[in-house]
Design an enzyme around this catalytic site. Structure first.
Site, PDB file in Angstrom:
ATOM      1  N   ALA A   8      67.116  37.403  -8.409  1.00 54.49           N
ATOM      2  CA  ALA A   8      66.496  38.487  -9.159  1.00 54.49           C
ATOM      3  C   ALA A   8      65.141  38.021  -9.653  1.00 54.49           C
ATOM      4  O   ALA A   8      64.967  36.845  -9.948  1.00 54.49           O
ATOM      5  CB  ALA A   8      67.371  38.873 -10.359  1.00 54.49           C
ATOM      6  N   CYS A   9      64.169  38.926  -9.683  1.00 57.30           N
ATOM      7  CA  CYS A   9      62.859  38.589 -10.235  1.00 57.30           C
ATOM      8  C   CYS A   9      62.376  39.764 -11.066  1.00 57.30           C
ATOM      9  O   CYS A   9      62.925  40.860 -10.966  1.00 57.30           O
ATOM     10  CB  CYS A   9      61.870  38.230  -9.130  1.00 57.30           C
ATOM     11  SG  CYS A   9      61.571  39.557  -7.945  1.00 57.30           S
ATOM     12  N   PRO A  10      61.367  39.554 -11.913  1.00 52.27           N
ATOM     13  CA  PRO A  10      60.999  40.591 -12.883  1.00 52.27           C
ATOM     14  C   PRO A  10      60.609  41.930 -12.231  1.00 52.27           C
ATOM     15  O   PRO A  10      61.063  42.980 -12.676  1.00 52.27           O
ATOM     16  CB  PRO A  10      59.806  39.991 -13.618  1.00 52.27           C
ATOM     17  CG  PRO A  10      59.951  38.520 -13.434  1.00 52.27           C
ATOM     18  CD  PRO A  10      60.593  38.325 -12.117  1.00 52.27           C
TER      19      PRO A  10
END
Lengths: 456, 149
Positions: A8-10
């Protein structure tokens, strides 16, 4: 090998998927099975099922945003930023396979944090008392074990043979050595807690005077508090000119403080305190039958009531005090046994009634065996905190039974701490073990009946 | 279409990532994908500050999710070995710049971006991009790569 990963990334547009791809490629190269859950802007894709997690050998979290973690309790897990997975997905997989098991947090660490918090939160009388007791305990442990070894090697009169190892051990542990220091250290560090460094000398000397007057542990307490407050008063009311202030801590306070405390003891306090102390010791050593059992029961209830809090420590300090006579006491034995039972009972319950504890508690149960065996009653606190109404009565009943049985079997102990590791210093070990087992089983069964099932 | 020939530039001469991002944003603006170029560039650079989007292998994927974007887009550019604080320390020669509105309706374009991101991790795909000489060839490669374009 089966590896699971969550990425997951922002922004959830690119890195999430690139990291997933990198991990999949690296695992494939190694011939491992892998499934990667991506939490990007599209939403959660390829979500890990309970079955996946159950089968997995290791979990990799490559996330820069918060993701649900509870589902991974009890699994090997590494938690890194998403860029780590892009940089070295190979090493990351290896790291995950060697990672430590993920739990909510570690019980042993929790307990030591808790003990720290409690000691920093202590106030007033209780704080001073516990400061003295905590400095005294190492002396009692060293002395008690040396004495026990002397008995073990030379029998009960062995130390009377001059030049024998039994005599030397008694010299180290007995009244000429460690046990002789117990009361002065107690008094000295109570005074230190009240009046800082200048309190130490008058306190220790007061403790030594209390010993001469046979006022034992009780005398040490009185001497420590007396010395502490006497020094506070001296500091407050005796004002020397600036040029002479340097002699306050090295001359005025130690001499004046020690003389005041010592003389008060010899002329006024010593005799009554000594009498009370002697009476108490006589009562404790000759106590038997139902009185002893009731005392054991009460001490057991106290040990479990707050698991290392003031009530527990009051019972414990009382028991340590009984050791000053220099031989093992039934009270000390009962208190240690009762203090071991709460973590042991909970540990057993997590094994017998798996469905009544969540995964974290079942993991913590393993550590609770060790904490219980080491006489660290605080090991029960995380369980009690989660469900006090059911846990505390269960462990109180178990500890009370153990305390009473230990007294009934007349087990004695000369060492104030150490749990399983000082069992060699126990008289009537068989009875003692029966007492501990009985309380542990009763606690565990009560927990099994009282506690509700946990939703899986 | 998330990308077309006019969103491909195979010869960008700017030598810094800021200038490149600015240049590519202008292209997207001319195609009507961005309303406010400055706001978009600001969002992309802010994202770059968190950590570099140069993911290694000579590839960078600057991206911005902002309402300055009117319609989701993808710009592809070849640049001349630019330093981009890459994770592997190597300079960048392929740039995919992405723009997505804050509240993006439908997730089809997001899925396309996700699959391009995955694809970029593959050696053959990157080689194919490097070999392509014209925007038409790039489009052909993208269309044949099972990306849903």
């Amino acid at each position: 090998m089966k590896i699971l990963a969550v990425t997951a990334c922002p922004t959830g547009i690119a890195h999430t998927y690139m990291a997933a791809e990198a991990l999949e490629a690296a695992a494939k190269k190694k011939g491992y099975e892998i499934k990667v859950e991506t939490r990007g802007s599209v939403g959660v894709e390829n979500e890990l099922s309970d079955k996946d997690i159950k089968e997995a050998d290791a979990i990799i979290l490559a996330c820069d945003t918060a993701v649900p973690m509870e589902r991974f309790y009890g699994k090997k897990l590494v938690n890194v930023s998403v860029s780590e997975a892009l940089k070295g997905s190979d090493q990351l997989i290896e790291k995950a396979l060697k990672a430590s098991v993920f739990t909510k947090s570690n019980l042993v660490d929790d307990v030591s944090d808790l003990k720290e918090q409690r000691s920093s939160g202590r106030k007033g009388f209780y704080k001073h008392l516990m400061n003295g007791v905590s400095f005294m305990i190492p002396f009692v442990v060293a002395g008690g074990i040396a004495i026990a070894l002397s008995f073990l090697i030379g029998g009960y009169n062995g130390f009377e043979v001059e030049g024998s190892i039994a005599a030397f051990l008694m010299g180290i542990g007995g009244g000429g050595g460690a046990f002789g220091l117990m009361v002065p250290i107690l008094a000295g560090y109570i005074a230190y807690s009240i009046a800082d460094r200048p309190g130490l000398a008058p306190g220790m000397i007061g403790g030594a005077v209390a010993m001469q007057l046979n006022s034992g542990f009780l005398g040490g307490l009185v001497a420590g508090f007396l010395a502490g407050y006497v020094v506070v008063l001296i500091k407050k009311y005796i004002k020397l000119p600036k040029s002479l202030q340097g002699i306050m801590p090295v001359l005025v306070i130690p001499v004046l403080g020690s003389l005041i405390v010592g003389l008060l003891f010899f002329y006024i306090i010593g005799t009554p305190v000594g009498a009370i102390n002697t009476a108490m010791n006589n009562y404790l050593t000759t106590m038997s039958g139902s009185n002893a059992i009731v005392l054991g029961l009460v001490l057991g209830l106290m040990m479990a009531a707050d698991m290392g809090g003031p009530i527990n420590k009051a019972a414990y300090a009382f028991a340590t005090g009984t050791l000053v006579v220099g031989s093992g006491t039934m009270v000390m034995a009962a208190v240690m046994a009762a203090g071991m039972v709460p973590p042991l009972g909970l540990a057993l319950a997590t094994v017998l009634f798996k469905n009544k504890f969540d995964l974290y508690e079942r993991e913590a149960g393993k550590a609770a065996w060790v904490l219980g065996a080491s006489f660290i009653t605080e090991g029960a606190i995380p369980f009690a905190a989660a469900d006090p109404i059911r846990v505390i009565p269960s462990i109180m009943v178990g500890s009370a039974i153990t305390g009473a049985l230990s007294m009934a079997f007349k087990a004695t102990l000369a060492v104030p701490h150490g749990g399983l590791f000082v069992f060699f210093a126990i008289e009537n070990l068989v009875g003692y073990i029966i007492a501990i087992l009985a309380g542990t089983v009763v606690s565990a069964v009560m927990l099994g009946f009282l506690k509700k099932k946990v939703e899986a | 279409m998330i990308i077309n020939e006019k969103l491909i530039n195979l010869q960008v001469n700017d030598r810094t990532k800021e200038a490149i991002i600015q240049e590519l944003a202008k292209m997207a603006c001319e195609e009507g994908r961005i309303g406010d170029v400055d706001a978009y560039v600001k969002a992309v650079l802010k994202r770059e500050d968190e950590y570099s989007t140069a993911v290694g292998f000579g590839v960078a994927i600057p991206h911005g999710k902002t309402n300055a974007v009117k319609e989701p887009f993808l710009v592809f550019a070849k640049v001349q070995s630019v330093e981009w604080n890459a994770l592997d320390g190597e300079p960048v020669d392929l740039v995919f710049m992405i723009g997505v509105p804050e509240e993006s309706a439908g997730s089809l374009h997001l899925k396309i971006l996700a699959s391009i991101s995955r694809k970029l991790m593959k050696e053959e795909f990157r080689e194919g991009l490097r070999q392509s000489k014209t925007p038409e060839e790039i489009m052909k490669l993208l269309k044949s790569s099972d990306l849903g374009i």
